[in-house]
Scaffold this motif. Structure first.
Motif, PDB file in Angstrom:
ATOM      1  N   GLY A   3       0.815  -1.205   0.000  1.00  0.00           N
ATOM      2  CA  GLY A   3       0.000   0.000   0.000  1.00  0.00           C
ATOM      3  C   GLY A   3       0.851   1.258   0.000  1.00  0.00           C
ATOM      4  O   GLY A   3       2.069   1.227   0.173  1.00  0.00           O
ATOM      5  N   ALA A   4       0.196   2.396  -0.208  1.00  0.00           N
ATOM      6  CA  ALA A   4       0.908   3.664  -0.248  1.00  0.00           C
ATOM      7  C   ALA A   4       1.223   4.178   1.151  1.00  0.00           C
ATOM      8  O   ALA A   4       2.150   4.960   1.336  1.00  0.00           O
ATOM      9  CB  ALA A   4       0.073   4.695  -1.003  1.00  0.00           C
ATOM     10  N   SER A   5       0.450   3.746   2.140  1.00  0.00           N
ATOM     11  CA  SER A   5       0.633   4.260   3.496  1.00  0.00           C
ATOM     12  C   SER A   5       1.678   3.458   4.266  1.00  0.00           C
ATOM     13  O   SER A   5       1.906   2.273   4.000  1.00  0.00           O
ATOM     14  CB  SER A   5      -0.694   4.218   4.258  1.00  0.00           C
ATOM     15  N   THR A   6       2.322   4.126   5.201  1.00  0.00           N
ATOM     16  CA  THR A   6       3.302   3.490   6.068  1.00  0.00           C
ATOM     17  C   THR A   6       2.592   2.881   7.272  1.00  0.00           C
ATOM     18  O   THR A   6       1.733   3.510   7.882  1.00  0.00           O
ATOM     19  CB  THR A   6       4.336   4.520   6.547  1.00  0.00           C
ATOM     20  N   VAL A   7       2.950   1.662   7.617  1.00  0.00           N
ATOM     21  CA  VAL A   7       2.301   0.949   8.712  1.00  0.00           C
ATOM     22  C   VAL A   7       3.015   1.272  10.026  1.00  0.00           C
ATOM     23  O   VAL A   7       4.228   1.083  10.134  1.00  0.00           O
ATOM     24  CB  VAL A   7       2.323  -0.572   8.478  1.00  0.00           C
ATOM     25  N   PRO A   8       2.293   1.766  11.034  1.00  0.00           N
ATOM     26  CA  PRO A   8       2.924   2.004  12.334  1.00  0.00           C
ATOM     27  C   PRO A   8       3.179   0.686  13.059  1.00  0.00           C
ATOM     28  O   PRO A   8       2.289  -0.151  13.166  1.00  0.00           O
ATOM     29  CB  PRO A   8       1.895   2.857  13.076  1.00  0.00           C
ATOM     30  N   VAL A   9       4.390   0.511  13.560  1.00  0.00           N
ATOM     31  CA  VAL A   9       4.753  -0.683  14.326  1.00  0.00           C
ATOM     32  C   VAL A   9       5.266  -0.230  15.689  1.00  0.00           C
ATOM     33  O   VAL A   9       6.326   0.390  15.793  1.00  0.00           O
ATOM     34  CB  VAL A   9       5.817  -1.534  13.611  1.00  0.00           C
ATOM     35  N   VAL A  10       4.493  -0.546  16.710  1.00  0.00           N
ATOM     36  CA  VAL A  10       4.851  -0.167  18.077  1.00  0.00           C
ATOM     37  C   VAL A  10       5.772  -1.226  18.669  1.00  0.00           C
ATOM     38  O   VAL A  10       5.537  -2.431  18.514  1.00  0.00           O
ATOM     39  CB  VAL A  10       3.575  -0.031  18.941  1.00  0.00           C
ATOM     40  N   LEU A  11       6.821  -0.788  19.328  1.00  0.00           N
ATOM     41  CA  LEU A  11       7.780  -1.700  19.959  1.00  0.00           C
ATOM     42  C   LEU A  11       7.604  -1.632  21.465  1.00  0.00           C
ATOM     43  O   LEU A  11       7.713  -0.559  22.071  1.00  0.00           O
ATOM     44  CB  LEU A  11       9.205  -1.320  19.570  1.00  0.00           C
ATOM     45  N   ALA A  12       7.305  -2.778  22.066  1.00  0.00           N
ATOM     46  CA  ALA A  12       7.049  -2.839  23.505  1.00  0.00           C
ATOM     47  C   ALA A  12       7.858  -3.960  24.134  1.00  0.00           C
ATOM     48  O   ALA A  12       8.108  -4.990  23.509  1.00  0.00           O
ATOM     49  CB  ALA A  12       5.558  -3.064  23.770  1.00  0.00           C
ATOM     50  N   GLY A  13       8.260  -3.768  25.367  1.00  0.00           N
ATOM     51  CA  GLY A  13       9.056  -4.776  26.061  1.00  0.00           C
ATOM     52  C   GLY A  13      10.520  -4.389  26.095  1.00  0.00           C
ATOM     53  O   GLY A  13      11.019  -3.652  25.236  1.00  0.00           O
ATOM     54  N   SER A  14      11.240  -4.878  27.084  1.00  0.00           N
ATOM     55  CA  SER A  14      12.626  -4.475  27.320  1.00  0.00           C
ATOM     56  C   SER A  14      13.554  -4.805  26.166  1.00  0.00           C
ATOM     57  O   SER A  14      14.508  -4.069  25.893  1.00  0.00           O
ATOM     58  CB  SER A  14      13.146  -5.139  28.605  1.00  0.00           C
ATOM     59  N   VAL A  15      13.296  -5.902  25.451  1.00  0.00           N
ATOM     60  CA  VAL A  15      14.158  -6.289  24.336  1.00  0.00           C
ATOM     61  C   VAL A  15      13.821  -5.488  23.093  1.00  0.00           C
ATOM     62  O   VAL A  15      14.703  -4.935  22.421  1.00  0.00           O
ATOM     63  CB  VAL A  15      14.043  -7.802  24.061  1.00  0.00           C
ATOM     64  N   ALA A  16      12.541  -5.421  22.744  1.00  0.00           N
ATOM     65  CA  ALA A  16      12.127  -4.736  21.516  1.00  0.00           C
ATOM     66  C   ALA A  16      12.540  -3.274  21.509  1.00  0.00           C
ATOM     67  O   ALA A  16      12.777  -2.693  20.436  1.00  0.00           O
ATOM     68  CB  ALA A  16      10.617  -4.860  21.338  1.00  0.00           C
ATOM     69  N   LYS A  17      12.641  -2.660  22.684  1.00  0.00           N
ATOM     70  CA  LYS A  17      12.972  -1.241  22.750  1.00  0.00           C
ATOM     71  C   LYS A  17      14.442  -0.940  22.484  1.00  0.00           C
ATOM     72  O   LYS A  17      14.824   0.231  22.364  1.00  0.00           O
ATOM     73  CB  LYS A  17      12.566  -0.680  24.118  1.00  0.00           C
TER      74      LYS A  17
END
Length: 322
Positions: free
Chosen positions: A254-268
């Motif tokens: 798609g043309a839009s950018t997908v928001p991806v939230v990063l949660a947790g001590s490792v993902a951050k």
């Protein structure tokens, strides 16, 4: 007056927040754990009752004035558990508003997107990737527990670190700075039977191995190639999981950018994981994403979820944390 109640339930604590749509934040309280996978239902009900009682007492709001409530609870992925939690909370509030329970991935997602669709990748002790599309469809990847999944989690990093040290000791892997760090943690001078006792004689193997994850980041920062490879593999796993959820929800191309939230001590730890994750995403599905580190706690996401339950016109709030 439109009052929203968001609940973020976990294995160690449960936080609730009351918000007035017009005036903003009203109150927040924290009680004990409410994960139904590790707590008796009676205990969960008691904690939820205490939480609601404290919030309503602090604001002098009668339960019938709560317009909508969303409770995102760890361990509440099964429909039957969600139904039980929904009915339990609905009864406590007098069944005047709209109530729904789900898993805590919703809280983590909405805390970064302010209630909008997107994807959340949670990586702490375990890992899970979850998404909601513009059409309201849901999809997930991972979250199968440390024996069947949890790739890129704190557990998997600790397990990989332990294995790397033992491989180097056996002569089947390269030397690594992780050897000295893990030997110090275990309390031995060299890898050996002490490692076996340290891991297998502990009641919670998952948490024990996850406690080693910070040493992987530490060794990588010091230039250790083995630690760097472990983190690269974790980033690739994150990218594959996000790409899989994007594909399931038709978010690719798609043309839009997908928001991806990063949660947790490792993902951050984005400086180590995001480059490998982005490269893997481009390789597997070509999707464009924006990585988000939420400024608000998960309970704020639960409030946004409650808002979405109450309103059907798609209007989003921007001041719930004022």
């Amino acid at each position: 007056m439109t009052i929203l109640l968001g609940i973020d339930g976990g294995g160690t604590k449960t936080t609730g927040r009351l918000v007035d749509v017009n005036s903003g934040f009203l109150a927040e309280r924290t009680v004990g754990p409410t994960n139904p996978s590790s707590r008796l239902r009676k205990d969960v009900e008691n904690e939820l009752a205490l939480l609601i009682k404290q919030l309503l007492a602090a604001t002098r709001i009668p339960p019938s004035d709560v317009s909508a409530c969303f409770a995102g609870v760890a361990g509440a992925s099964r429909p039957d558990i969600q139904q039980w939690l929904t009915q339990t909370i609905d009864t406590m509030l007098g069944s005047r508003g709209v109530t729904r329970a789900g898993h805590d991935g919703v809280n983590a997602l909405f805390s970064g997107t302010n209630g909008h669709p997107g994807i959340v990748h949670i990586a702490g002790t375990g890992s899970l990737t979850y998404g909601i599309s513009q059409q309201g469809s849901e999809a997930r990847a991972g979250g199968w527990g440390y024996l069947l999944g949890d790739v890129g989690s704190g557990f998997s990093l600790g397990q990989a670190a332990m294995k790397a040290v033992l491989d180097a000791h056996d002569g089947v892997g390269p030397a690594t700075a992780l050897r000295e760090k893990l030997c110090q943690v275990v309390g031995v001078e060299a890898p050996g039977p002490g490692f076996i006792e340290w891991v297998y004689d502990h009641a919670d193997v998952k948490t024990r191995l996850a406690s080693l994850a910070p040493f992987v980041f530490e060794a990588a920062e010091e230039g250790d190639a083995v630690a760097h490879r472990i983190l690269s593999h974790a980033g690739q796993a994150m990218g594959r999981a996000v790409g899989a959820v994007m594909t399931h929800l038709n978010m690719t191309g798609g043309a839009s950018t997908v928001p991806v939230v990063l949660a947790g001590s490792v993902a951050k730890r984005t400086e180590w994981l995001v480059p490998a994750a982005s490269a893997e995403l481009h390789r597997t599905c070509g999707g464009e994403v924006s990585w988000i580190l939420p400024e608000d706690p998960p309970v704020a996401g639960a409030v946004f979820a409650a808002h979405n339950l109450f309103y059907s016109d798609g209007k989003m709030l921007t001041h719930l944390n004022d």
